[in-house]
Design a protein around this motif. Sequence first.
Motif, PDB file in Angstrom:
ATOM      1  N   PHE A  26      11.564  -9.924 -30.442  1.00 28.17           N
ATOM      2  CA  PHE A  26      10.588  -9.992 -29.349  1.00 28.17           C
ATOM      3  C   PHE A  26       9.616 -11.150 -29.537  1.00 28.17           C
ATOM      4  O   PHE A  26       8.504 -11.126 -29.054  1.00 28.17           O
ATOM      5  N   SER A  27      10.088 -12.206 -30.240  1.00 32.14           N
ATOM      6  CA  SER A  27       9.185 -13.318 -30.559  1.00 32.14           C
ATOM      7  C   SER A  27       8.748 -14.071 -29.298  1.00 32.14           C
ATOM      8  O   SER A  27       7.698 -14.684 -29.280  1.00 32.14           O
ATOM      9  N   GLU A  28       9.548 -13.994 -28.229  1.00 32.40           N
ATOM     10  CA  GLU A  28       9.155 -14.695 -26.993  1.00 32.40           C
ATOM     11  C   GLU A  28       7.897 -14.068 -26.389  1.00 32.40           C
ATOM     12  O   GLU A  28       6.997 -14.764 -25.931  1.00 32.40           O
ATOM     13  N   ASP A  29       7.838 -12.739 -26.419  1.00 33.08           N
ATOM     14  CA  ASP A  29       6.649 -12.022 -25.930  1.00 33.08           C
ATOM     15  C   ASP A  29       5.437 -12.428 -26.772  1.00 33.08           C
ATOM     16  O   ASP A  29       4.345 -12.663 -26.262  1.00 33.08           O
ATOM     17  N   THR A  30       5.666 -12.540 -28.080  1.00 33.00           N
ATOM     18  CA  THR A  30       4.590 -12.951 -28.994  1.00 33.00           C
ATOM     19  C   THR A  30       4.126 -14.368 -28.681  1.00 33.00           C
ATOM     20  O   THR A  30       2.933 -14.659 -28.644  1.00 33.00           O
ATOM     21  N   TYR A  31       5.084 -15.251 -28.447  1.00 36.08           N
ATOM     22  CA  TYR A  31       4.771 -16.659 -28.156  1.00 36.08           C
ATOM     23  C   TYR A  31       3.887 -16.754 -26.913  1.00 36.08           C
ATOM     24  O   TYR A  31       2.873 -17.439 -26.888  1.00 36.08           O
ATOM     25  N   ARG A  32       4.277 -16.008 -25.879  1.00 37.41           N
ATOM     26  CA  ARG A  32       3.502 -16.038 -24.625  1.00 37.41           C
ATOM     27  C   ARG A  32       2.104 -15.501 -24.854  1.00 37.41           C
ATOM     28  O   ARG A  32       1.132 -15.995 -24.301  1.00 37.41           O
ATOM     29  N   THR A  33       2.006 -14.458 -25.683  1.00 35.52           N
ATOM     30  CA  THR A  33       0.702 -13.863 -25.972  1.00 35.52           C
ATOM     31  C   THR A  33      -0.194 -14.856 -26.691  1.00 35.52           C
ATOM     32  O   THR A  33      -1.397 -14.921 -26.435  1.00 35.52           O
ATOM     33  N   LEU A  34       0.388 -15.644 -27.598  1.00 39.77           N
ATOM     34  CA  LEU A  34      -0.406 -16.637 -28.335  1.00 39.77           C
ATOM     35  C   LEU A  34      -0.990 -17.690 -27.390  1.00 39.77           C
ATOM     36  O   LEU A  34      -2.012 -18.298 -27.701  1.00 39.77           O
ATOM     37  N   MET A  35      -0.353 -17.892 -26.246  1.00 42.63           N
ATOM     38  CA  MET A  35      -0.884 -18.844 -25.258  1.00 42.63           C
ATOM     39  C   MET A  35      -2.233 -18.362 -24.720  1.00 42.63           C
ATOM     40  O   MET A  35      -3.050 -19.142 -24.251  1.00 42.63           O
ATOM     41  N   ALA A  36      -2.461 -17.033 -24.791  1.00 42.26           N
ATOM     42  CA  ALA A  36      -3.689 -16.467 -24.224  1.00 42.26           C
ATOM     43  C   ALA A  36      -4.796 -16.321 -25.260  1.00 42.26           C
ATOM     44  O   ALA A  36      -5.901 -15.928 -24.929  1.00 42.26           O
ATOM     45  N   ALA A  37      -4.493 -16.630 -26.534  1.00 38.46           N
ATOM     46  CA  ALA A  37      -5.476 -16.399 -27.602  1.00 38.46           C
ATOM     47  C   ALA A  37      -6.264 -17.664 -27.933  1.00 38.46           C
ATOM     48  O   ALA A  37      -5.771 -18.775 -27.767  1.00 38.46           O
ATOM     49  N   ASP A  38      -7.499 -17.479 -28.408  1.00 37.03           N
ATOM     50  CA  ASP A  38      -8.329 -18.607 -28.863  1.00 37.03           C
ATOM     51  C   ASP A  38      -8.247 -18.777 -30.374  1.00 37.03           C
ATOM     52  O   ASP A  38      -8.610 -19.816 -30.915  1.00 37.03           O
ATOM     53  N   SER A  39      -7.839 -17.709 -31.073  1.00 42.82           N
ATOM     54  CA  SER A  39      -7.655 -17.798 -32.519  1.00 42.82           C
ATOM     55  C   SER A  39      -6.612 -16.752 -32.899  1.00 42.82           C
ATOM     56  O   SER A  39      -6.235 -15.907 -32.079  1.00 42.82           O
ATOM     57  N   ALA A  40      -6.141 -16.818 -34.143  1.00 40.29           N
ATOM     58  CA  ALA A  40      -5.125 -15.858 -34.586  1.00 40.29           C
ATOM     59  C   ALA A  40      -5.479 -15.342 -35.963  1.00 40.29           C
ATOM     60  O   ALA A  40      -6.044 -16.062 -36.792  1.00 40.29           O
ATOM     61  N   VAL A  41      -5.142 -14.076 -36.189  1.00 37.83           N
ATOM     62  CA  VAL A  41      -5.274 -13.487 -37.522  1.00 37.83           C
ATOM     63  C   VAL A  41      -3.853 -13.363 -38.070  1.00 37.83           C
ATOM     64  O   VAL A  41      -3.003 -12.699 -37.471  1.00 37.83           O
ATOM     65  N   MET A  42      -3.606 -14.048 -39.184  1.00 33.66           N
ATOM     66  CA  MET A  42      -2.281 -14.013 -39.814  1.00 33.66           C
ATOM     67  C   MET A  42      -2.320 -12.964 -40.923  1.00 33.66           C
ATOM     68  O   MET A  42      -3.116 -13.054 -41.842  1.00 33.66           O
ATOM     69  N   LEU A  43      -1.451 -11.973 -40.772  1.00 33.01           N
ATOM     70  CA  LEU A  43      -1.434 -10.861 -41.714  1.00 33.01           C
ATOM     71  C   LEU A  43      -0.338 -11.085 -42.746  1.00 33.01           C
ATOM     72  O   LEU A  43       0.807 -11.373 -42.374  1.00 33.01           O
ATOM     73  N   ILE A  44      -0.684 -10.990 -44.017  1.00 28.48           N
ATOM     74  CA  ILE A  44       0.294 -11.217 -45.080  1.00 28.48           C
ATOM     75  C   ILE A  44       0.305 -10.012 -46.006  1.00 28.48           C
ATOM     76  O   ILE A  44      -0.749  -9.483 -46.375  1.00 28.48           O
ATOM     77  N   ASP A  45       1.498  -9.559 -46.374  1.00 29.12           N
ATOM     78  CA  ASP A  45       1.654  -8.441 -47.310  1.00 29.12           C
ATOM     79  C   ASP A  45       1.398  -8.969 -48.727  1.00 29.12           C
ATOM     80  O   ASP A  45       2.026  -9.938 -49.144  1.00 29.12           O
ATOM     81  N   VAL A  46       0.483  -8.336 -49.448  1.00 27.24           N
ATOM     82  CA  VAL A  46       0.085  -8.836 -50.776  1.00 27.24           C
ATOM     83  C   VAL A  46       1.271  -8.896 -51.751  1.00 27.24           C
ATOM     84  O   VAL A  46       1.305  -9.726 -52.658  1.00 27.24           O
ATOM     85  N   ALA A  47       2.274  -8.039 -51.549  1.00 31.40           N
ATOM     86  CA  ALA A  47       3.421  -8.022 -52.465  1.00 31.40           C
ATOM     87  C   ALA A  47       4.506  -9.014 -52.046  1.00 31.40           C
ATOM     88  O   ALA A  47       5.225  -9.545 -52.872  1.00 31.40           O
ATOM     89  N   LYS A  48       4.610  -9.286 -50.725  1.00 29.17           N
ATOM     90  CA  LYS A  48       5.729 -10.107 -50.231  1.00 29.17           C
ATOM     91  C   LYS A  48       5.340 -11.545 -49.919  1.00 29.17           C
ATOM     92  O   LYS A  48       6.192 -12.418 -49.828  1.00 29.17           O
ATOM     93  N   GLY A  49       4.069 -11.790 -49.671  1.00 29.43           N
ATOM     94  CA  GLY A  49       3.633 -13.157 -49.372  1.00 29.43           C
ATOM     95  C   GLY A  49       4.047 -13.604 -47.982  1.00 29.43           C
ATOM     96  O   GLY A  49       4.189 -12.794 -47.069  1.00 29.43           O
ATOM     97  N   VAL A  50       4.264 -14.907 -47.819  1.00 31.29           N
ATOM     98  CA  VAL A  50       4.592 -15.481 -46.504  1.00 31.29           C
ATOM     99  C   VAL A  50       6.063 -15.232 -46.198  1.00 31.29           C
ATOM    100  O   VAL A  50       6.935 -15.659 -46.948  1.00 31.29           O
ATOM    101  N   GLU A  51       6.341 -14.533 -45.086  1.00 33.26           N
ATOM    102  CA  GLU A  51       7.728 -14.198 -44.730  1.00 33.26           C
ATOM    103  C   GLU A  51       8.197 -15.001 -43.515  1.00 33.26           C
ATOM    104  O   GLU A  51       7.417 -15.679 -42.853  1.00 33.26           O
ATOM    105  N   ALA A  52       9.492 -14.894 -43.224  1.00 28.79           N
ATOM    106  CA  ALA A  52      10.145 -15.764 -42.229  1.00 28.79           C
ATOM    107  C   ALA A  52       9.468 -15.751 -40.856  1.00 28.79           C
ATOM    108  O   ALA A  52       9.165 -16.803 -40.290  1.00 28.79           O
ATOM    109  N   GLN A  53       9.219 -14.554 -40.321  1.00 32.37           N
ATOM    110  CA  GLN A  53       8.639 -14.466 -38.975  1.00 32.37           C
ATOM    111  C   GLN A  53       7.226 -15.045 -38.940  1.00 32.37           C
ATOM    112  O   GLN A  53       6.824 -15.661 -37.955  1.00 32.37           O
ATOM    113  N   THR A  54       6.495 -14.854 -40.049  1.00 32.97           N
ATOM    114  CA  THR A  54       5.134 -15.402 -40.129  1.00 32.97           C
ATOM    115  C   THR A  54       5.186 -16.919 -40.008  1.00 32.97           C
ATOM    116  O   THR A  54       4.355 -17.531 -39.334  1.00 32.97           O
ATOM    117  N   LYS A  55       6.175 -17.542 -40.651  1.00 38.90           N
ATOM    118  CA  LYS A  55       6.308 -19.008 -40.610  1.00 38.90           C
ATOM    119  C   LYS A  55       6.517 -19.489 -39.177  1.00 38.90           C
ATOM    120  O   LYS A  55       5.917 -20.460 -38.733  1.00 38.90           O
TER     121      LYS A  55
END
Length: 529
Positions: free
Chosen positions: A92-121
């Motif tokens: 559902f990344s397309e829905d996410t992409y469209r939503t980001l068009m409406a945002a002024d900033s973003a909070v990037m959530l990272i799992d302390v055990a897994k670090g930066v994962e593919a979808q986050t990139k």
Amino acid sequence: MTFLEEVKRRRTFAIISHPDAGKTTLTEKLLLYGGAIHLAGSVKSRKTQKYAVSDWMEIEKQRGISVTSSVLQFDYDGCRVNILDTPGHQDFSEDTYRTLMAADSAVMLIDVAKGVEAQTKKLFAVCKERSIPIFTFVNKIDHYGRNPFDLMEEIENSLGIRAVPMNWPVGNGEYQGIYDRATHTVDLFAKDETHGQKKLASTKESVDDPAFRELLGEEVHQSLIDDIELLDIAGDAFDFDRVRAGELTPMFFGSAMTNFGVKPFLEKFLELAPAPADRKALEETVSASSEDFSAFVFKIQANMNPNHHDRIVFMRICSGKFEKGMSVLHRQSGKTVRLSQPQQFLATERTIIDEAYPGDIIGVFDPGTMGVGDTLCASNHKVTFGDFPVFPPEFFARVTPKDTMKRKQFLKGMTQLAQEGAVQIFEQPHAMDSFIVGAVGMLQFEVLQYRLKNEYGVDLVMNNLPYSVARWVKGDVEISKLKGLDSAMAVTDNRGRTVILINNEWQMGWVVERNPDITFLETPPLNEA
């Protein structure tokens, strides 16, 4: 409050992460501290039967995942907060992409055990492309986790952005609290058994307090002092211009599930996050402080109320004051439309509103005239925001209704869900009562079947097709003149543009070679700002 004061107190942001990093849980806890809800229904709390407030669709409650974007609003500390909770699932990344068009900033959530994962990139790349300031929240520190210095290094190496910790976890892997670098105090959180459903009380101590050293133990206390010294000497200083430029991300640690560090994060974030920014349109840059109304549609949701088969258009206001019942120009059709029953949401709970300002997200009823990416503006000041990019589908299937007597409901359902952007729909010339659907991931097909059955009463017959590549043909081209399409299928998209579906990239390359005068596009031609 004046118009400008209202604009400046808005904070509109999206939360992005890999699936299961705790995005919906964090959203809930922010609402909890904002007073919008009193008991958070976490997707993990099996002992209680509360569901996440932002997951409103039945399939989301059953699976504990978010498959649509939710729009949630509350007031906190003088700010009007608009949170856009997005689907974490990559289908559902397309829905996410469209939503980001409406945002002024973003909070990037990272799992302390897994670090930066593919979808986050992937999502981070979208934010960077749009120059959205990014704030990082390292989640799940109530579990054993990686060294925070390693995480900072990984963020820099894999995302190309420096991190500046605003607070720091206390403990070596087994974390007990959070040190605030600005106030030089430590929050120790009380452990409780409520699954993080209520606000947690915390104990604040100064890091130099001898009693505090005793409480933590010599080793943990010394380790904290060493870490802070290293950060102060070698770490980046906080610089808001660099944050705005996407070169630096303020970094926070906490645990959404147990409310660990959520309140300090919310307060600091609202202090640092930008107010609504100016927007580029085709004609000009639209200032957020302009009093002429403009907005764009970033999401359409059918059947939020299954009893009424309604269709809500979500729009982000870019300039001007919105007033209930106002008439605006719909740029794509050239018609004047009246925005009736404007609403703001806490998932399915709606509030009818009388006014809204730049940065706000509102939903209005629409009979079917508007599409995702459309612009609405004042008739005396015409602007057009650029089209949204379309993700090329990689999976295709032919769908028909199992019961031919339900043809009308089938056509209505497919048309509405295509307008939402849930799937892409193509038509084959002369094919009656069937559509070719394209999706970025297979889960979208499951959701399509589920929603047609539950919202329109239509059972689908779905036959997967062997194609994995779609190419839009530029200009008016007679399909019969194209060479090498023996194993391909020619279809038209929802705007009547010709699309070629073919098995793989190699075969597509062969078609391109055989038709040197034709331009094939990976995505439909855009009307860009």
